[in-house]
Design a protein around this motif. Sequence first.
Motif, PDB file in Angstrom:
ATOM      1  N   LEU A 107      -2.890  -5.690   8.836  1.00 54.86           N
ATOM      2  CA  LEU A 107      -2.379  -4.370   8.712  1.00 54.86           C
ATOM      3  C   LEU A 107      -0.820  -4.268   8.406  1.00 54.86           C
ATOM      4  CD1 LEU A 107      -3.812  -3.551  12.377  1.00 54.86           C
ATOM      5  CD2 LEU A 107      -4.339  -2.423  10.263  1.00 54.86           C
ATOM      6  N   LEU A 108      -0.103  -5.293   8.484  1.00 52.78           N
ATOM      7  CA  LEU A 108       1.285  -5.128   8.430  1.00 52.78           C
ATOM      8  C   LEU A 108       1.630  -6.441   7.650  1.00 52.78           C
ATOM      9  CD1 LEU A 108       2.650  -4.380  11.794  1.00 52.78           C
ATOM     10  CD2 LEU A 108       2.573  -2.842  10.039  1.00 52.78           C
ATOM     11  N   THR A 109       2.821  -6.413   6.719  1.00 49.81           N
ATOM     12  CA  THR A 109       3.342  -7.407   6.153  1.00 49.81           C
ATOM     13  C   THR A 109       4.858  -7.457   5.906  1.00 49.81           C
ATOM     14  OG1 THR A 109       2.987  -8.620   4.032  1.00 49.81           O
ATOM     15  CG2 THR A 109       3.470  -6.349   3.862  1.00 49.81           C
ATOM     16  N   PRO A 126       8.466  -5.812  10.045  1.00 45.90           N
ATOM     17  CA  PRO A 126       7.257  -5.946   9.211  1.00 45.90           C
ATOM     18  C   PRO A 126       6.963  -4.364   8.966  1.00 45.90           C
ATOM     19  CG  PRO A 126       6.616  -6.034  11.567  1.00 45.90           C
ATOM     20  CD  PRO A 126       8.132  -6.229  11.310  1.00 45.90           C
ATOM     21  N   SER A 127       6.182  -4.171   7.749  1.00 48.31           N
ATOM     22  CA  SER A 127       5.915  -2.898   6.991  1.00 48.31           C
ATOM     23  C   SER A 127       4.490  -2.582   6.776  1.00 48.31           C
ATOM     24  CB  SER A 127       6.732  -2.562   5.990  1.00 48.31           C
ATOM     25  OG  SER A 127       6.694  -3.458   4.947  1.00 48.31           O
ATOM     26  N   GLY A 128       3.886  -1.657   6.527  1.00 53.90           N
ATOM     27  CA  GLY A 128       2.618  -1.247   6.473  1.00 53.90           C
ATOM     28  C   GLY A 128       1.858  -2.128   5.155  1.00 53.90           C
ATOM     29  N   ASP A 129       0.839  -2.684   5.114  1.00 56.71           N
ATOM     30  CA  ASP A 129       0.004  -3.295   4.220  1.00 56.71           C
ATOM     31  C   ASP A 129      -1.419  -2.507   3.994  1.00 56.71           C
ATOM     32  OD1 ASP A 129      -0.871  -4.716   1.891  1.00 56.71           O
ATOM     33  OD2 ASP A 129      -1.051  -6.614   2.998  1.00 56.71           O
ATOM     34  N   ALA A 130      -2.299  -3.044   4.901  1.00 54.72           N
ATOM     35  CA  ALA A 130      -3.640  -2.461   5.020  1.00 54.72           C
ATOM     36  C   ALA A 130      -3.362  -1.020   5.844  1.00 54.72           C
ATOM     37  CB  ALA A 130      -4.564  -3.082   5.960  1.00 54.72           C
ATOM     38  N   ALA A 131      -2.329  -0.939   6.758  1.00 58.91           N
ATOM     39  CA  ALA A 131      -1.916   0.242   7.550  1.00 58.91           C
ATOM     40  C   ALA A 131      -1.096   1.203   6.738  1.00 58.91           C
ATOM     41  CB  ALA A 131      -1.339  -0.180   8.824  1.00 58.91           C
ATOM     42  N   GLN A 132      -1.356   2.261   6.919  1.00 61.19           N
ATOM     43  CA  GLN A 132      -0.632   3.677   6.292  1.00 61.19           C
ATOM     44  C   GLN A 132       0.676   3.592   7.214  1.00 61.19           C
ATOM     45  OE1 GLN A 132      -2.865   7.005   5.529  1.00 61.19           O
ATOM     46  NE2 GLN A 132      -0.870   8.492   6.008  1.00 61.19           N
ATOM     47  N   HIS A 133       0.438   3.526   8.690  1.00 62.46           N
ATOM     48  CA  HIS A 133       1.599   3.356   9.565  1.00 62.46           C
ATOM     49  C   HIS A 133       0.887   2.917  10.916  1.00 62.46           C
ATOM     50  CE1 HIS A 133       0.037   6.897  11.877  1.00 62.46           C
ATOM     51  NE2 HIS A 133      -0.262   7.482  10.854  1.00 62.46           N
ATOM     52  N   THR A 151      -2.882   3.104  12.010  1.00 55.61           N
ATOM     53  CA  THR A 151      -3.824   3.864  11.085  1.00 55.61           C
ATOM     54  C   THR A 151      -3.875   3.398   9.578  1.00 55.61           C
ATOM     55  OG1 THR A 151      -3.226   6.045  12.113  1.00 55.61           O
ATOM     56  CG2 THR A 151      -4.436   6.202   9.880  1.00 55.61           C
ATOM     57  N   LEU A 152      -5.113   3.051   9.335  1.00 53.94           N
ATOM     58  CA  LEU A 152      -5.482   2.393   7.991  1.00 53.94           C
ATOM     59  C   LEU A 152      -5.155   3.311   6.916  1.00 53.94           C
ATOM     60  CD1 LEU A 152      -8.846   0.487   8.426  1.00 53.94           C
ATOM     61  CD2 LEU A 152      -6.690  -0.577   7.866  1.00 53.94           C
ATOM     62  N   ARG A 153      -4.878   2.696   5.831  1.00 53.83           N
ATOM     63  CA  ARG A 153      -4.798   3.706   4.511  1.00 53.83           C
ATOM     64  C   ARG A 153      -6.178   3.923   4.222  1.00 53.83           C
ATOM     65  NH1 ARG A 153       0.018   2.137   1.604  1.00 53.83           N
ATOM     66  NH2 ARG A 153       0.990   0.061   2.210  1.00 53.83           N
ATOM     67  N   SER A 154      -6.370   5.019   3.448  1.00 57.16           N
ATOM     68  CA  SER A 154      -7.721   5.264   2.958  1.00 57.16           C
ATOM     69  C   SER A 154      -8.037   4.665   1.777  1.00 57.16           C
ATOM     70  CB  SER A 154      -7.991   6.958   2.889  1.00 57.16           C
ATOM     71  OG  SER A 154      -6.789   7.280   1.837  1.00 57.16           O
ATOM     72  N   GLY A 155      -9.339   4.401   1.548  1.00 61.67           N
ATOM     73  CA  GLY A 155      -9.674   3.655   0.217  1.00 61.67           C
ATOM     74  C   GLY A 155      -9.550   2.656   0.015  1.00 61.67           C
ATOM     75  N   ILE A 156      -9.383   1.708   0.965  1.00 66.09           N
ATOM     76  CA  ILE A 156      -9.323   0.151   0.745  1.00 66.09           C
ATOM     77  C   ILE A 156     -10.814  -0.433   0.953  1.00 66.09           C
ATOM     78  CG2 ILE A 156      -8.590  -2.073   1.872  1.00 66.09           C
ATOM     79  CD1 ILE A 156      -6.294  -0.587   3.133  1.00 66.09           C
ATOM     80  N   THR A 157     -11.169  -1.220  -0.133  1.00 66.62           N
ATOM     81  CA  THR A 157     -12.615  -1.852  -0.307  1.00 66.62           C
ATOM     82  C   THR A 157     -12.238  -3.461  -0.293  1.00 66.62           C
ATOM     83  OG1 THR A 157     -12.532  -1.826  -2.439  1.00 66.62           O
ATOM     84  CG2 THR A 157     -13.425   0.075  -1.374  1.00 66.62           C
ATOM     85  N   PHE A 158     -13.267  -3.978   0.496  1.00 65.17           N
ATOM     86  CA  PHE A 158     -13.348  -5.564   0.230  1.00 65.17           C
ATOM     87  C   PHE A 158     -13.751  -5.873  -1.347  1.00 65.17           C
ATOM     88  CE2 PHE A 158     -13.581  -4.898   4.825  1.00 65.17           C
ATOM     89  CZ  PHE A 158     -12.712  -5.494   5.414  1.00 65.17           C
ATOM     90  N   SER A 159     -13.621  -7.311  -1.424  1.00 61.73           N
ATOM     91  CA  SER A 159     -13.999  -7.719  -2.552  1.00 61.73           C
ATOM     92  C   SER A 159     -15.273  -7.695  -3.210  1.00 61.73           C
ATOM     93  CB  SER A 159     -13.368  -9.187  -2.844  1.00 61.73           C
ATOM     94  OG  SER A 159     -13.911  -9.924  -1.778  1.00 61.73           O
ATOM     95  N   ASN A 160     -16.201  -7.425  -2.177  1.00 59.97           N
ATOM     96  CA  ASN A 160     -17.702  -7.305  -2.356  1.00 59.97           C
ATOM     97  C   ASN A 160     -17.895  -5.835  -2.727  1.00 59.97           C
ATOM     98  OD1 ASN A 160     -17.501  -6.525   0.385  1.00 59.97           O
ATOM     99  ND2 ASN A 160     -19.052  -7.780   0.999  1.00 59.97           N
ATOM    100  N   GLY A 161     -16.988  -4.991  -2.492  1.00 62.47           N
ATOM    101  CA  GLY A 161     -17.344  -3.319  -2.584  1.00 62.47           C
ATOM    102  C   GLY A 161     -17.247  -2.713  -1.223  1.00 62.47           C
ATOM    103  N   ASP A 162     -17.749  -3.343  -0.122  1.00 61.53           N
ATOM    104  CA  ASP A 162     -17.546  -2.660   0.986  1.00 61.53           C
ATOM    105  C   ASP A 162     -16.454  -2.058   1.511  1.00 61.53           C
ATOM    106  OD1 ASP A 162     -20.118  -3.670   1.494  1.00 61.53           O
ATOM    107  OD2 ASP A 162     -19.711  -5.227   2.998  1.00 61.53           O
ATOM    108  N   LYS A 163     -16.461  -0.741   2.080  1.00 60.90           N
ATOM    109  CA  LYS A 163     -15.385   0.048   2.735  1.00 60.90           C
ATOM    110  C   LYS A 163     -14.816  -0.388   3.790  1.00 60.90           C
ATOM    111  CE  LYS A 163     -13.841   4.657   3.954  1.00 60.90           C
ATOM    112  NZ  LYS A 163     -14.380   6.122   4.076  1.00 60.90           N
ATOM    113  N   MET A 164     -13.378  -0.847   3.779  1.00 61.68           N
ATOM    114  CA  MET A 164     -12.624  -1.442   5.116  1.00 61.68           C
ATOM    115  C   MET A 164     -12.526  -0.282   6.199  1.00 61.68           C
ATOM    116  SD  MET A 164      -8.900  -2.752   5.726  1.00 61.68           S
ATOM    117  CE  MET A 164      -9.262  -4.350   4.815  1.00 61.68           C
ATOM    118  N   THR A 165     -13.029  -0.551   7.362  1.00 67.88           N
ATOM    119  CA  THR A 165     -12.981   0.422   8.305  1.00 67.88           C
ATOM    120  C   THR A 165     -12.105  -0.056   9.660  1.00 67.88           C
ATOM    121  OG1 THR A 165     -14.653  -0.387   9.705  1.00 67.88           O
ATOM    122  CG2 THR A 165     -15.404   1.408   7.817  1.00 67.88           C
TER     123      THR A 165
END
Length: 517
Positions: free
Chosen positions: A68-70, A78-85, A99-113
């Motif tokens: 979520l953070l990095t 830390p600041s957001g990575d997968a997280a928007q904030h 809150t997750l960023r929108s539109g993140i997908t895993f390397s196999n194409g699955d949407k991250m939730t």
Amino acid sequence: MRSIRLRILVTCVVLAIIGVGGWQLLPSGDDGEKPITVGTTDIVSSLDPAGAYDAGSWALFNNIYQSLLTFKPSSTVPSGDAAQHCGFVGTDLMTYSCTLRSGITFSNGDKMTGADVAFSINRVLHIKNAQGPWPLLSTMKTVQASGRTVTFHLKTPDATFPSKLATGAGAIVDSKQYPAGKLRTGDTAVGSGPYLLKAYRPGVSATLVPNPSYHGAVEKAGSPVDVAYFKTSDDLNKAWQDKKLDVTHRQMPPSVVAKVDASSNDMHVTEAASAEIRNMVFNVRKSSPMGSTAVRRAVATIIDRSKITANVYDSTVEPLYSLVPQGITSHSTPFFDTYPKPDVGKAKSLLEDAGIHTPVSFSLAYSPSGAASQEAAEIRSQLEATGLFKVKVISKEWKAFQEGYAAGDFDAYTIGWLPDYPDPDNFVAPLVGADNTFQNGFSNTQINNLITQTQRYSQRGQASDDFQTVQKLVADDVPLLPLWQKKDYVLSTESITGSQYLSDGTGIWRLWELGRI
């Protein structure tokens, strides 16, 4: 100290998306760009974030998974990575929401939730692998997901919780690809980091290519990278001398590093301060000779760090006299204050007063990387020269070494520690707190209470007195003996740019910073 170089990216287009890093690339390195070869002696013990808590594994995780953070370079917040904030809810430091960023997908194409995030964190705690990072998440009570919102409820106030989420313990996996109750097997990984793991040969190599779907904090696309793993520092050095590598990082032989010419025209040398430390850890269970505090104190009274740093490491490391290293808030020197110089007479008195018969026989284990073998020999030599100890040195490959100390097979062992986040908590809670990652049987109620107390301070400087008290208690009880603190060295050929940004002395490996002229 840092110089900035710009690199023209011919094969990719960098996109600025409303302050969010992201890019589109040609598919998986098919543009023919020659991979940058990086050599290291670090070992990857698992490709599964729930099954590894070591520098080599997490260096790879930094590149193939998101949390979520990095931490951005040289940042302590830390600041957001997968997280928007992200942020604490209320003022009691008991609830944390992201809150997750929108539109993140895993390397196999699955949407991250959000459910994937909750699954990943719960999975680390549920599997509770002996070599896993679950101790870092010990203050978490529950985690819930609702759409892209993830909420963490804590057992006790913990201002360091965001930093812990920014580590490999917070790596997010695809809930459809990783089993909930056991580690994932095989030599593949499904992540959403800036790189895809195209191929992996355990102990030999990892082939990484830029992730065309990456969406996170990293704002530039990296070059393809081949990571080459070496069993010994001498093997790494030979490959470097034979010009088979573009970059080396962790661990060239100390004798080589000590003679490196920083002004050389045919290579770049980056020397940076680091919080990496090494300890001699004691098995404090009653079944071990080190179960006696007097025996541990006697060892602490004899060990000459200056000889270790000079004879073994050619002065490329510095003596360390505390659990918390220099450069980290709250650093003090209680081991120097209590054991200011090697004193055989004092050690003998400690053992005699406790009724300990000499010589005390015990086993000292290490994993053969870097100068660990020479270090163990130096420690044995110092202790046996007194006539008070008889040391059996044991060498075990990394996986067997980890399993061995977790099972209590060794009376003592030497091991390095690279911080997960730049806070004194990371040198205290995981190392001497309840359920510590060294698994040496140590637990101290006063130390545990102080650790909980330090986590209540959002202004971290306010915890300084408590951290210094912990350091004094550790020097008195000696569950471990700090040995040294090192600098971080990166060597690269003249054709490579960005090597000065590869590492900032923490465990984060920024392979995407590397490029070719």
